[in-house]
Design a protein around this motif. Structure first.
Motif, PDB file in Angstrom:
ATOM      1  N   GLU A 250     -38.959  -6.410  36.723  1.00  0.00           N
ATOM      2  CA  GLU A 250     -38.881  -7.798  37.174  1.00  0.00           C
ATOM      3  C   GLU A 250     -38.847  -7.862  38.697  1.00  0.00           C
ATOM      4  O   GLU A 250     -39.577  -8.658  39.299  1.00  0.00           O
ATOM      5  N   GLN A 251     -38.044  -7.021  39.309  1.00  0.00           N
ATOM      6  CA  GLN A 251     -37.967  -7.005  40.769  1.00  0.00           C
ATOM      7  C   GLN A 251     -39.270  -6.506  41.392  1.00  0.00           C
ATOM      8  O   GLN A 251     -39.675  -6.974  42.447  1.00  0.00           O
TER       9      GLN A 251
ATOM     10  N   ASN B 164     -32.455  -1.454  44.710  1.00  0.00           N
ATOM     11  CA  ASN B 164     -31.774  -2.586  44.076  1.00  0.00           C
ATOM     12  C   ASN B 164     -31.301  -2.303  42.655  1.00  0.00           C
ATOM     13  O   ASN B 164     -30.414  -2.991  42.151  1.00  0.00           O
ATOM     14  N   VAL B 165     -31.897  -1.328  41.986  1.00  0.00           N
ATOM     15  CA  VAL B 165     -31.510  -0.983  40.603  1.00  0.00           C
ATOM     16  C   VAL B 165     -31.267   0.533  40.520  1.00  0.00           C
ATOM     17  O   VAL B 165     -31.992   1.255  39.850  1.00  0.00           O
ATOM     18  N   PRO B 166     -30.219   1.034  41.186  1.00  0.00           N
ATOM     19  CA  PRO B 166     -29.957   2.476  41.186  1.00  0.00           C
ATOM     20  C   PRO B 166     -29.497   2.991  39.820  1.00  0.00           C
ATOM     21  O   PRO B 166     -29.559   4.192  39.550  1.00  0.00           O
ATOM     22  N   GLU B 167     -29.052   2.080  38.961  1.00  0.00           N
ATOM     23  CA  GLU B 167     -28.588   2.483  37.628  1.00  0.00           C
ATOM     24  C   GLU B 167     -29.697   3.119  36.809  1.00  0.00           C
ATOM     25  O   GLU B 167     -29.430   3.968  35.957  1.00  0.00           O
ATOM     26  N   LEU B 168     -30.933   2.740  37.060  1.00  0.00           N
ATOM     27  CA  LEU B 168     -32.052   3.311  36.304  1.00  0.00           C
ATOM     28  C   LEU B 168     -32.156   4.813  36.567  1.00  0.00           C
ATOM     29  O   LEU B 168     -32.299   5.607  35.637  1.00  0.00           O
ATOM     30  N   TYR B 169     -32.041   5.212  37.812  1.00  0.00           N
ATOM     31  CA  TYR B 169     -32.079   6.638  38.170  1.00  0.00           C
ATOM     32  C   TYR B 169     -30.889   7.367  37.541  1.00  0.00           C
ATOM     33  O   TYR B 169     -31.045   8.459  36.990  1.00  0.00           O
TER      34      TYR B 169
END
Length: 98
Positions: free
Chosen positions: A50-51, A70-75
């Motif tokens: 989305e981002q 912005n989405v470090p949780e994915l890593y």
């Protein structure tokens, strides 16, 4: 997600220390929590996408860097899943040996 990661860490620490009575139960709990973590990974991947598509950056590389920031949780999910899979395999092999 914190509870999932805490559970996975506790299982791995117990396994590493060799203080386990129920290896089957620990393995089952590990695999189940890996499943829950993969659900979170899907959610974070959706946020990342989305981002990416809402980003005003011009190049793909810049968009990816912005999304990774912005989405470090994915890593985090990817790396934990990768390493937990190795521990799960080791547990399986140990179960088979006994």
């Amino acid at each position: 997600m914190d509870k999932i990661l805490e559970t996975i860490s506790a299982i791995i620490e117990t396994y590493e220390g060799g203080h386990y009575k129920d290896l089957h139960g620990m393995h089952r709990a590990l695999v189940c929590n890996m499943y829950y973590l993969s659900q979170k990974q899907v959610e974070y991947h959706q946020k990342w996408n989305e981002q990416y598509y809402k980003s005003e950056e011009k190049s793909n590389a810049a968009k990816e860097r912005e999304c990774d920031k912005n989405v470090p949780e994915l890593y985090l999910c990817r790396k934990i899943m990768e390493t937990a899979k190795g521990v799960s395999i080791a547990m399986s092999l140990e179960i088979k040996m006994n």
